[in-house]
Design a protein around this motif. Sequence first.
Motif, PDB file in Angstrom:
ATOM      1  N   ALA A  22       0.825  -1.204   0.000  1.00 48.77           N
ATOM      2  CA  ALA A  22       0.000   0.000   0.000  1.00 48.77           C
ATOM      3  C   ALA A  22       0.862   1.257   0.000  1.00 48.77           C
ATOM      4  CB  ALA A  22      -0.931  -0.020   1.210  1.00 48.77           C
ATOM      5  N   GLU A  23       2.110   1.145   0.436  1.00 50.61           N
ATOM      6  CA  GLU A  23       3.007   2.307   0.496  1.00 50.61           C
ATOM      7  C   GLU A  23       3.916   2.394  -0.732  1.00 50.61           C
ATOM      8  OE1 GLU A  23       2.918   4.494   3.031  1.00 50.61           O
ATOM      9  OE2 GLU A  23       1.253   3.357   3.886  1.00 50.61           O
ATOM     10  N   ALA A  24       3.908   1.357  -1.588  1.00 56.64           N
ATOM     11  CA  ALA A  24       4.840   1.316  -2.714  1.00 56.64           C
ATOM     12  C   ALA A  24       4.427   2.319  -3.793  1.00 56.64           C
ATOM     13  CB  ALA A  24       4.870  -0.096  -3.297  1.00 56.64           C
ATOM     14  N   PRO A  25       5.359   2.748  -4.646  1.00 55.96           N
ATOM     15  CA  PRO A  25       4.981   3.609  -5.769  1.00 55.96           C
ATOM     16  C   PRO A  25       3.993   2.881  -6.666  1.00 55.96           C
ATOM     17  CG  PRO A  25       7.366   3.451  -5.547  1.00 55.96           C
ATOM     18  CD  PRO A  25       6.786   2.437  -4.639  1.00 55.96           C
ATOM     19  N   PRO A  26       2.981   3.576  -7.220  1.00 55.02           N
ATOM     20  CA  PRO A  26       1.989   2.886  -8.047  1.00 55.02           C
ATOM     21  C   PRO A  26       2.616   2.284  -9.299  1.00 55.02           C
ATOM     22  CG  PRO A  26       1.646   5.256  -8.056  1.00 55.02           C
ATOM     23  CD  PRO A  26       2.683   4.988  -7.048  1.00 55.02           C
ATOM     24  N   PHE A  27       1.943   1.261  -9.816  1.00 51.87           N
ATOM     25  CA  PHE A  27       2.430   0.556 -11.006  1.00 51.87           C
ATOM     26  C   PHE A  27       2.385   1.484 -12.217  1.00 51.87           C
ATOM     27  CE2 PHE A  27       1.095  -2.014 -14.725  1.00 51.87           C
ATOM     28  CZ  PHE A  27       2.293  -2.652 -14.931  1.00 51.87           C
ATOM     29  N   PRO A  78      -8.868   0.615  -1.203  1.00 57.19           N
ATOM     30  CA  PRO A  78      -9.146  -0.156  -2.432  1.00 57.19           C
ATOM     31  C   PRO A  78      -8.467   0.457  -3.647  1.00 57.19           C
ATOM     32  CG  PRO A  78     -11.158   0.256  -1.198  1.00 57.19           C
ATOM     33  CD  PRO A  78     -10.101   1.098  -0.570  1.00 57.19           C
ATOM     34  N   LEU A  79      -8.497   1.777  -3.767  1.00 53.41           N
ATOM     35  CA  LEU A  79      -7.864   2.431  -4.922  1.00 53.41           C
ATOM     36  C   LEU A  79      -6.355   2.242  -4.855  1.00 53.41           C
ATOM     37  CD1 LEU A  79      -8.361   4.184  -7.407  1.00 53.41           C
ATOM     38  CD2 LEU A  79      -7.864   6.166  -5.987  1.00 53.41           C
ATOM     39  N   ALA A  80      -5.816   2.362  -3.638  1.00 60.09           N
ATOM     40  CA  ALA A  80      -4.367   2.185  -3.467  1.00 60.09           C
ATOM     41  C   ALA A  80      -3.930   0.816  -3.952  1.00 60.09           C
ATOM     42  CB  ALA A  80      -3.995   2.371  -1.996  1.00 60.09           C
ATOM     43  N   LEU A  81      -4.749  -0.198  -3.722  1.00 63.43           N
ATOM     44  CA  LEU A  81      -4.386  -1.542  -4.180  1.00 63.43           C
ATOM     45  C   LEU A  81      -4.645  -1.689  -5.679  1.00 63.43           C
ATOM     46  CD1 LEU A  81      -5.558  -3.821  -1.257  1.00 63.43           C
ATOM     47  CD2 LEU A  81      -3.251  -3.133  -1.856  1.00 63.43           C
ATOM     48  N   ASN A  86      -0.586  -5.161 -10.593  1.00 58.69           N
ATOM     49  CA  ASN A  86       0.481  -6.086 -10.981  1.00 58.69           C
ATOM     50  C   ASN A  86       1.247  -6.592  -9.768  1.00 58.69           C
ATOM     51  OD1 ASN A  86      -0.008  -5.483 -13.756  1.00 58.69           O
ATOM     52  ND2 ASN A  86       2.115  -6.081 -14.120  1.00 58.69           N
ATOM     53  N   TYR A  87       1.517  -5.668  -8.848  1.00 62.84           N
ATOM     54  CA  TYR A  87       2.253  -6.072  -7.645  1.00 62.84           C
ATOM     55  C   TYR A  87       1.419  -7.041  -6.831  1.00 62.84           C
ATOM     56  CZ  TYR A  87       5.017  -1.947  -8.841  1.00 62.84           C
ATOM     57  OH  TYR A  87       5.792  -1.034  -9.483  1.00 62.84           O
ATOM     58  N   MET A  88       0.099  -6.791  -6.793  1.00 62.64           N
ATOM     59  CA  MET A  88      -0.782  -7.700  -6.050  1.00 62.64           C
ATOM     60  C   MET A  88      -0.747  -9.097  -6.656  1.00 62.64           C
ATOM     61  SD  MET A  88      -4.150  -5.559  -5.113  1.00 62.64           S
ATOM     62  CE  MET A  88      -4.994  -6.997  -4.516  1.00 62.64           C
ATOM     63  N   ALA A  89      -0.791  -9.163  -7.978  1.00 60.43           N
ATOM     64  CA  ALA A  89      -0.734 -10.469  -8.644  1.00 60.43           C
ATOM     65  C   ALA A  89       0.591 -11.162  -8.313  1.00 60.43           C
ATOM     66  CB  ALA A  89      -0.882 -10.293 -10.149  1.00 60.43           C
ATOM     67  N   ALA A  90       1.682 -10.385  -8.302  1.00 62.51           N
ATOM     68  CA  ALA A  90       2.987 -10.965  -7.998  1.00 62.51           C
ATOM     69  C   ALA A  90       3.002 -11.539  -6.588  1.00 62.51           C
ATOM     70  CB  ALA A  90       4.074  -9.903  -8.160  1.00 62.51           C
ATOM     71  N   ILE A  91       2.454 -10.772  -5.631  1.00 62.38           N
ATOM     72  CA  ILE A  91       2.446 -11.238  -4.240  1.00 62.38           C
ATOM     73  C   ILE A  91       1.550 -12.466  -4.108  1.00 62.38           C
ATOM     74  CG2 ILE A  91       1.650 -10.625  -1.933  1.00 62.38           C
ATOM     75  CD1 ILE A  91       2.697  -7.848  -2.391  1.00 62.38           C
ATOM     76  N   THR A  92       0.419 -12.452  -4.822  1.00 62.02           N
ATOM     77  CA  THR A  92      -0.470 -13.614  -4.765  1.00 62.02           C
ATOM     78  C   THR A  92       0.245 -14.863  -5.282  1.00 62.02           C
ATOM     79  OG1 THR A  92      -2.279 -12.085  -5.208  1.00 62.02           O
ATOM     80  CG2 THR A  92      -2.769 -14.428  -5.365  1.00 62.02           C
ATOM     81  N   LEU A  93       0.944 -14.739  -6.409  1.00 64.67           N
ATOM     82  CA  LEU A  93       1.718 -15.871  -6.938  1.00 64.67           C
ATOM     83  C   LEU A  93       2.741 -16.348  -5.914  1.00 64.67           C
ATOM     84  CD1 LEU A  93       2.587 -15.087 -10.653  1.00 64.67           C
ATOM     85  CD2 LEU A  93       1.445 -17.095  -9.785  1.00 64.67           C
ATOM     86  N   PHE A  94       3.425 -15.382  -5.300  1.00 66.67           N
ATOM     87  CA  PHE A  94       4.437 -15.713  -4.293  1.00 66.67           C
ATOM     88  C   PHE A  94       3.810 -16.509  -3.151  1.00 66.67           C
ATOM     89  CE2 PHE A  94       6.979 -14.777  -0.561  1.00 66.67           C
ATOM     90  CZ  PHE A  94       8.255 -14.968  -1.014  1.00 66.67           C
TER      91      PHE A  94
END
Lengths: 240, 122
Positions: free
Chosen positions: A22-27, B4-7, B12-20
């Motif tokens: 949640a703190e990371a730079p956006p994609f 929710p917007l932040a996620l 893409n990062y969420m998908a990566a973490i889910t795979l992990f």
Amino acid sequence: MRQLGATALLVVAAAVLFATLAEAPPFGWQEAPTRNVITDRYLAPGAGETGVLNAVTRIIFDYRSYDTLGEATVLFVGVAAAVVVLSGRTGRFAVRLAGGSDDPVLQTVTRVVVPLVQVFAAYVITHGHLSPGGGFAGGTMLGASFVLYLFVFGADRARRKLRPETGEMVEGGAAVWYVLVGLGGVLMGASFLANAAAGFPRGVEGALLSGGAVWLIGLGIGVKVAATVANLFLHLTGED
Amino acid sequence: MGMPLALFVRLNYMAAITLFLIGLHVLLGHPNLIKKVMGMNIMETGVFLFLVSIGYARHSAAPIMSPGGAESGLYANPLVSAIVLTGIVIAVSTTAYTLSLTIKLYEHCGTLDVNRLERLRR
């Protein structure tokens, strides 16, 4: 009990990772902190100081070539360790992994596909400085064509096409080739693995024979990775 | 910016973490050794996806210099791609070594089930 511990650890890991996210730079942020002066240097327009158009190839075979030499060594050591472990198959439950197939459809398709894969692999290896791919990707394809042949026609016939001793010699020879190209830089009065600084000709931008040492190293890596993949599967499926 | 917007802007990062996490779950929870190796590889895939995602900027082109330059004047970060290449090679090496050990173990014990292997030890 173990299952419970695994699930607990998973929940903790998920909480930590998502909270950090949640703190990371956006994609896709164009001003992300990862885009700095180093990226700009790597992304110099045109053929730049290396004579190579593909910026990833620039990094792996020129700017960070020493790193790639270490990477090739890791691959060599990893596969060598696997081969040592697999030599002398004496267990009670010995498995035969590749006896081949008698299916005519499979055999015919393989006969057609293998040469095409190999031609494409040769293209990817030799054009690594101009287009996506390079030594590692092309070498894997070349090795995969041999693996396909091995699984369809069986380990015995594959061994007649490529004897394990020959494969090992090619693999070691390609690694030596990498070091020799690097020493060429020293010989010409620059640092180890130097490219343009050592006087390797950069060639015409976008030409097949351009990029100097990058092209030579890419060729060596392609051959090395292909031999490594083929060797590994020969030993994974072999009986000796 | 709400949670929710932040996620969502980090999909893409969420998908990566889910795979992990899927890989981690298989690695820890599954009794079969081959499945454990697969779990390890899924974890590695998650890390690669994360790294490659870091390199992307909106509207950026693949980092291959064309004569006219990129349309948006922006290329993806090539450094992370090069590092992922290294990661893939390490992943292949470790997988090859782990699988060869697994083959050896099967040839001597006749099973790949961790629970059974533990019982064999006694």
